[in-house]
Design an enzyme around this catalytic site. Structure first.
Site: not given
Ligand code: PLP
Length: 407
Positions: A202, A263, A349
């Site tokens: 972030q 790749t 997520c």
């Molecule tokens: N780490 C943090 C602090 C995030 O905010 C996120 C995404 O929400 C991720 C890791 C995961 O990133 P990516 O979507 O590229 O896998």
């Protein structure tokens, strides 16, 4: 009666006027992902058709031009974080980078120890990787945070054991925007000769991040949070003072200096490079503009009765605010506005889960406060009109949710 934050203007007249000026829905979920900058898309396009080669093909022009594009992107990405290009490992995103860093260190340094220190407010990509490490014989300390979301440096130092091999602390929190004191954490790690890993997803491209002056040994970041494409990320792996070694988690053709086979996704890597170049040039300007807009939003939201900011008001990303609305359920508030405003109550997520945010809980807040909180994350394309429109909509929706008369 809810006091209106925008009493000085005529809300309904203004609302109509704003509705004509802006394109709905308003996007205020830039911590989940950002729009690809059109300059990034333009840079990527030739690498789908004209220059479609495999960057590992050594025997012809198609391979050479793909490889040259990847190496340019590596330089652009390295420039943004103050590293050497050779210290950048391209991955499929920060989730993979977090996994590679933590699992890769755990395997490589097994003879030295099995203890990792992390923070209770980390992203799930770090927390779940640590949970996996615990299942395979590792020991993890989850440090608490104070009610501003900050790490306690004395507790960090006290948690260090002879077997500690890694300190994993994020740069900036995805839900609150709180920025941790990287240089002070790095000084502690250095004092005990422990590697320091940071998930800087972030922060990179939003605020100045420099792995040398910040003292970070390994760092994860991703293109889609900085106006680049999805599905490409990077892991910075320091090559000297100290030289960090990692065990690959994906084996195969030995790409990326044997640390990540597969790749290379050339168009996405080219886009990542372009996004890094644009961010490098524009970050300072964007930061000032977005901080002004964020402050305008926050000021208006705080005029709504019984609202509070979650997270250290000073040590925060310029474009993020997390606001608690008393006597409001954030899911209800989201439903009330989501036709016109894209927001979230926390991490993308985990936004499908009804559990209260682990970040807000770790900050010592009640389930009620955690369930009444919303994250507003602004971005490069956010306008003042969108902020004013959002304020009116949120104020209306909060008033409706708090209205005790049955509907
Ligand atoms: N780490 C943090 C602090 C995030 O905010 C996120 C995404 O929400 C991720 C890791 C995961 O990133 P990516 O979507 O590229 O896998």
């Amino acid at each position: 009666m809810v006091s209106t934050g925008l009493k000085f203007i005529k809300p309904f007249g203004l609302l109509l006027c704003l509705q004509h000026m802006i394109k709905l829905p308003v996007y205020l979920d830039n911590n989940a992902t950002t729009m690809c900058d059109p300059r990034v898309v333009e840079a990527m396009l030739p690498y789908f058709t004209q220059h479609f080669g495999n960057a590992a093909s050594r025997s012809h022009q198609f391979g050479w031009s793909a490889d040259a594009a990847v190496e340019l992107a590596r330089e652009q990405v390295a420039m943004l974080i103050g590293s050497e290009p050779k210290e950048i490992v391209f991955t499929s995103g920060a989730t993979e980078s977090d996994n590679l860093a933590i699992k890769g260190i755990f395997e490589t340094y097994a003879a030295k120890g099995n203890h990792i220190i992390t923070l209770a407010t980390e992203h799930k990509a770090v927390l779940d990787t640590c949970a996996h490490i615990e299942k395979i014989g590792g020991e993890i300390t989850y440090l608490p945070v104070d009610n501003n979301g900050m790490v306690n440096l004395a507790l960090l130092e006290a948690a260090i054991r002879p077997t500690t091999i890694l300190i994993a602390i994020m740069y900036a929190n995805n839900e609150t925007g709180v920025v941790q004191p990287m240089q002070q954490i790095a000084a502690i790690a250095k004092k005990y000769q422990i590697l320091f890993f940071s998930d800087a997803v972030q922060a990179v491209g939003k605020i100045p991040v420099n792995v040398l002056s910040d003292g970070i040994d390994i760092m994860a970041f991703t293109a889609h949070k900085m106006y680049g494409p999805k599905g490409v990320g990077a892991l910075y792996v320091r090559r000297k003072n100290p030289r960090v070694k990692l065990t690959a988690q994906i084996d195969g053709g030995g790409h990326e200096r044997n640390m990540r086979s597969g790749t290379l996704n050339v168009p996405a890597i080219v886009g990542f490079g372009k996004a890094a170049q644009v961010a490098f040039k524009q970050m300072a300007h964007d930061g000032v503009r977005l901080q002004d807009l964020r402050n305008r939003l926050e000021k208006g939201l705080l005029l709504i009765e019984d609202t509070q900011i979650n997270g250290n008001p000073q040590l925060r990303l310029p474009h993020v605010t997390n606001v608690a609305f008393k006597r409001v359920d954030s899911e209800g508030l989201l439903m009330g506005v989501n036709k016109n405003i894209a927001l979230s109550s926390g991490s993308a997520c985990t936004s499908a889960s009804i559990e209260p945010s682990h970040v807000l809980k770790a900050m010592g807040f009640s389930n009620e406060r955690a369930h009444g909180s919303l994250r507003f994350s602004l971005g490069r394309f956010t306008t003042a009109e969108e902020i004013d429109y959002t304020l009116i909509q949120i104020e209306k929706a909060v008033a409706k949710l708090r209205d005790p008369t049955p509907r």
